[in-house]
Design an enzyme around this catalytic site. Structure first.
Site, PDB file in Angstrom:
ATOM      1  N   HIS A 118      78.160  16.560  68.207  1.00  6.90           N
ATOM      2  CA  HIS A 118      79.091  15.580  67.666  1.00  6.90           C
ATOM      3  C   HIS A 118      78.565  14.185  68.002  1.00  6.90           C
ATOM      4  O   HIS A 118      78.179  13.932  69.146  1.00  6.90           O
ATOM      5  CB  HIS A 118      80.488  15.785  68.282  1.00  6.90           C
ATOM      6  CG  HIS A 118      81.484  14.819  67.731  1.00  6.90           C
ATOM      7  ND1 HIS A 118      82.028  14.943  66.462  1.00  6.90           N
ATOM      8  CD2 HIS A 118      82.014  13.684  68.255  1.00  6.90           C
ATOM      9  CE1 HIS A 118      82.849  13.934  66.242  1.00  6.90           C
ATOM     10  NE2 HIS A 118      82.866  13.159  67.306  1.00  6.90           N
TER      11      HIS A 118
ATOM     12  N   SER B  97      68.784  17.284  59.798  1.00  7.72           N
ATOM     13  CA  SER B  97      67.718  16.769  60.664  1.00  7.72           C
ATOM     14  C   SER B  97      67.798  17.361  62.071  1.00  7.72           C
ATOM     15  O   SER B  97      66.773  17.505  62.742  1.00  7.72           O
ATOM     16  CB  SER B  97      67.746  15.237  60.717  1.00  7.72           C
ATOM     17  OG  SER B  97      68.907  14.773  61.359  1.00  7.72           O
TER      18      SER B  97
HETATM   19  C1  GRF Z   1      74.648  13.923  62.871  1.00  6.30           C
HETATM   20  O1  GRF Z   1      75.026  12.704  63.460  1.00  6.30           O
HETATM   21  C2  GRF Z   1      75.520  15.032  63.374  1.00  6.30           C
HETATM   22  O2  GRF Z   1      75.873  14.859  64.698  1.00  6.30           O
HETATM   23  C3  GRF Z   1      76.697  14.847  62.475  1.00  6.30           C
HETATM   24  O3  GRF Z   1      76.124  14.681  61.213  1.00  6.30           O
HETATM   25  C4  GRF Z   1      74.966  13.886  61.362  1.00  6.30           C
HETATM   26  C5  GRF Z   1      73.853  14.400  60.464  1.00  6.30           C
HETATM   27  O4  GRF Z   1      73.227  15.499  61.028  1.00  6.30           O
HETATM   28  N1  GRF Z   1      77.699  15.857  62.626  1.00  6.30           N
HETATM   29  P1  GRF Z   1      72.023  16.322  60.371  1.00  6.30           P
HETATM   30  O5  GRF Z   1      70.918  15.354  59.973  1.00  6.30           O
HETATM   31  O6  GRF Z   1      72.566  17.013  59.136  1.00  6.30           O
HETATM   32  O7  GRF Z   1      71.585  17.267  61.432  1.00  6.30           O
END
Ligand code: GRF
Length: 215
Positions: free
Chosen positions: A115, A19
């Site tokens: 993070h 995302s």
């Molecule tokens: C997010 O909170 C990111 O910071 C963490 O994983 C979660 C999912 O991220 N490392 P995404 O939807 O895959 O970008």
């Protein structure tokens, strides 16, 4: 969708939903950044973010860590593919593998991560559960340049959300994620515009702009 081919080219590494990657691409399109999304690489063939990439004309690749005997071999395969694609900036977006120092050095100063905590608090996994258990009143997310320590490295920007009395990890994570979607595109754009300076462990934005966001 058409992407403007400019001097700046981004490769994104994901493991799951993607995302944050999606929000960077959508912001770039909306704001017409002169950027090329050279590709997305997932270490997991099931990563949902690969679908968004394919549907939006971003080349999508899988380098499955399970088909490599060790981290060195996996990272060498990543480096080969990223450099072949011509990625200038490497964006880690929910990428759940620890990278070798060889990889990190290869992309020094052009490797970013997000993070889900206010670093240096809560490095590692399960940040939202740990923030709730610690009773902190503010939680959030950090975009930083990657150096060799896990979840260390000069901080580019942070976003904070208040922790509510009735929060559970899922609700808190959702609130943090919506801010991640705002700050990661900002940090990437600053980089593309040549506005970031790393001085020791400090990152300065030139001309200055707030590097802190909150709900
Ligand atoms: C997010 O909170 C990111 O910071 C963490 O994983 C979660 C999912 O991220 N490392 P995404 O939807 O895959 O970008």
């Amino acid at each position: 969708m058409n992407y403007i081919v400019g001097m700046n080219s981004i490769v994104t590494l994901i493991s799951g939903l993607g995302s944050n990657f999606e929000s960077i691409v959508k912001t770039a399109l909306k704001e017409q950044w002169p950027v090329r999304f050279a590709g997305v690489i997932a270490n997991n063939p099931e990563a949902k973010g690969l679908d968004f990439a394919r549907e939006n004309g971003v080349p999508a690749y899988v380098v499955d860590h399970r088909s490599h005997a060790n981290r060195e071999s996996f990272d060498a395969a990543l480096i080969q593919l990223i450099d072949q694609m011509g990625g200038n900036l490497v964006v880690l977006a929910g990428f759940m593998r620890v990278l070798t120092s060889g990889f990190i050095q290869h992309y020094q100063g052009r490797l970013m991560n997000i993070h889900p905590s206010l670093l240096p608090s809560f490095t590692g996994l399960h940040t939202h559960e740990r923030a709730l258990a610690a009773g902190v009143k503010w939680h959030g997310a950090t975009v930083h340049f990657v150096t060799e320590g896990v979840d260390e490295g000069p901080i580019i920007c942070q976003a904070a959300v208040p922790v509510m009395a009735d929060d559970d990890a899922e609700r808190l994570a959702a609130r943090v994620l919506s801010l991640e979607h705002q700050i990661y595109p900002r940090a990437v754009k600053w980089y593309l515009d040549g506005r970031l300076r790393i001085e020791g462990n400090q990152v300065k934005v030139q001309p200055p702009e707030s590097q802190f966001f909150s709900l």
